[in-house]
Design an enzyme around this catalytic site. Structure first.
Site, PDB file in Angstrom:
ATOM      1  N   GLU A   1       0.887  -1.168   0.000  1.00  0.00           N
ATOM      2  CA  GLU A   1       0.000   0.000   0.000  1.00  0.00           C
ATOM      3  C   GLU A   1       0.917   1.208   0.000  1.00  0.00           C
ATOM      4  OE1 GLU A   1      -1.635   3.086   0.487  1.00  0.00           O
ATOM      5  OE2 GLU A   1      -1.982   2.646   2.602  1.00  0.00           O
TER       6      GLU A   1
ATOM      7  N   CYS B   1      -2.369   8.656   2.486  1.00  0.00           N
ATOM      8  CA  CYS B   1      -2.135   8.120   1.145  1.00  0.00           C
ATOM      9  C   CYS B   1      -3.339   8.371   0.240  1.00  0.00           C
ATOM     10  CB  CYS B   1      -1.837   6.627   1.212  1.00  0.00           C
ATOM     11  SG  CYS B   1      -0.348   6.217   2.127  1.00  0.00           S
TER      12      CYS B   1
END
Length: 451
Positions: free
Chosen positions: A231, A265
């Site tokens: 990720e 993110c």
């Protein structure tokens, strides 16, 4: 100074330092995780492990204030947001505890020869998690909890600026009843991480971090024939295409850009507005961003001196190449970075394809859905997106053409403890949370029975 240190980004004060693990400590951690996998994980049931996760959920909530104070010191998260992160981590534990038996039930297969056939989902062994600083509890919770309930054991290497939250998490798992070796914290060096990945006792690697570190870990895991889940970064779009309530769209855009001081993110980093709404949206968005208050806790300091300097250099590079600053001054006070909006960005500028990890929004005007889609897909990243569109069928058509892992229609971050999370392109691969996340490191064991 030790590589593992608590440095308050608001003041620069060094609160504590911790030594890196010795090679002997790394070996002891590997051995404990491997032994616990064989002696505990294989001899307990999913229901038993889920019961411990329920207690873990309670502990996250009971200790939320203490946990919040720790990460406020470590990476600057405002206390209210920090407590909310601890509570959400508890929700993750509850969700997996509640759903684990159903999600891990045998999957019956319909096969041509009629033989009784099914998949049984079991653990693989020891899984290494390399964790980031921006969500010190949430990121670990969504990695560690499903894996331990599944039957794996985990070794966690937390970010170097988060040693005290790392220790607090290890204590939480112990106090919830998980045995020594089920959750192992190691203050490992970069070389020790490489050695752990290569060790035959380790069966997989999960990393949340930067694109650059992800590439290194993926290469090392590939050489060792280990599966990894990555990720990585994101440059998510917030598309405003059709709305009867510009004020609400602005409010949601501010949430998407300013949550966690813009250090997420999947934060909404590129605000893309259809021309018919642009002037009104732009004026209201500028006022809302300019109204964000550090003193009132709307946002915190950047996580570190290096993060502040890097973001300022990115913004300055954009200005030098012809971008315009609408709000902000790119003159941080210490690590307090004034919320900023930049515009007039063109594809030739470096910032067009970069991730801005902090309270800086890029603002774009487009004339059609097609132009919005092309702009969105021009990024090398493909994590999430937001589509503000009252016509939900149109929103779905647009979302269907976005090269991303997640499309949230009508609001920023419609995530949940049982909702899968992950991206495509340079945002990484694999999923966390939900059933699909729980099965990433499962041994999908086939059973077939003769007649």
């Amino acid at each position: 100074m030790s590589a593992f240190a608590v440095i308050d980004p608001a003041t620069g004060t060094i609160h504590a330092e911790y030594p890196a693990a010795t090679d002997a400590e790394v070996e002891a951690g590997l051995a404990a995780a491997q032994n616990t996998y064989h002696e505990w994980s294989r001899t307990t049931t999913v229901a038993e492990r889920a019961g411990m996760a329920r207690r873990l959920a309670e502990l996250f909530v009971e200790r939320k204030d203490k946990l919040a104070a720790i990460i406020n010191r470590e990476m600057g998260k405002p206390l209210q947001q920090a407590a909310g992160e601890a509570e959400f981590s508890g929700s993750i534990a509850s969700a997996f505890a509640e759903n684990a038996e159903e999600w891990l039930a045998d999957e019956q297969l319909e096969v041509a020869d009629g033989l009784r056939s099914f998949f049984r989902y079991q653990g693989l062994g020891v899984i290494l998690g390399i964790m980031p600083w921006n969500y010190p509890y949430y990121q670990v919770a969504r990695f560690a909890i499903p894996n331990i309930i599944l039957g794996n054991t985990v070794i966690v290497r937390h970010a170097s600026q988060c040693p005290e939250s790392a220790l607090a998490l290890e204590e939480l798992f112990r106090d919830a009843g998980f045995p020594e070796g089920a959750y192992v914290n190691l203050f490992a060096t970069h070389q020790q991480i490489s050695n752990i990945i290569a060790d035959d006792r380790v069966q997989g690697v999960s990393l949340t971090g930067s694109e650059q570190v992800g590439a290194i870990v993926a290469e090392q895991a590939g050489r060792a024939l280990k599966k990894c889940v990555l990720e990585l970064g994101g440059a998510d779009v917030f598309l405003v295409l059709d709305t009867d309530d510009v004020d609400l769209a602005v409010k949601k855009a501010v949430m998407g850009r300013m949550g966690n001081t813009g250090q997420s993110c999947n934060g909404s980093k590129r605000i893309v507005v259809l021309d018919k709404y642009f002037d009104e949206f732009s004026e209201k968005f500028k006022a809302a961003i300019a109204g964000q208050s550090y003193e009132n806790g709307d946002f915190g300091p950047m996580s570190s001196d290096s993060a502040t300097k890097f973001l300022a250099s990115q913004v300055q590079g954009a200005l030098d190449q012809g971008a315009e600053i609408l709000v902000g001054n790119n003159q941080p006070q210490g690590n307090v970075f004034t919320p900023t909006i930049i515009t007039n960005i063109t594809p030739s500028m470096d910032v067009y394809s970069e991730e801005l990890f902090g309270p800086v929004a890029q603002l774009y005007k487009v004339s059609s859905d097609a132009e919005a889609i092309n702009l969105a897909n021009s990024s090398p990243y493909g994590l999430g997106s937001v589509v503000i569109c009252d016509d939900v069928e149109r929103a779905e058509r647009v979302g269907n053409q976005l090269d991303v892992g997640m499309v949230f229609v009508g609001a920023y971050d419609l995530s949940g403890a049982d909702v899968p999370f992950g991206g495509v392109k340079k945002s990484g691969y694999g999923r966390e949370l939900g059933k699909v996340g729980m099965l990433e490191f499962a041994n999908k064991k086939l059973f077939r029975f003769a007649k």
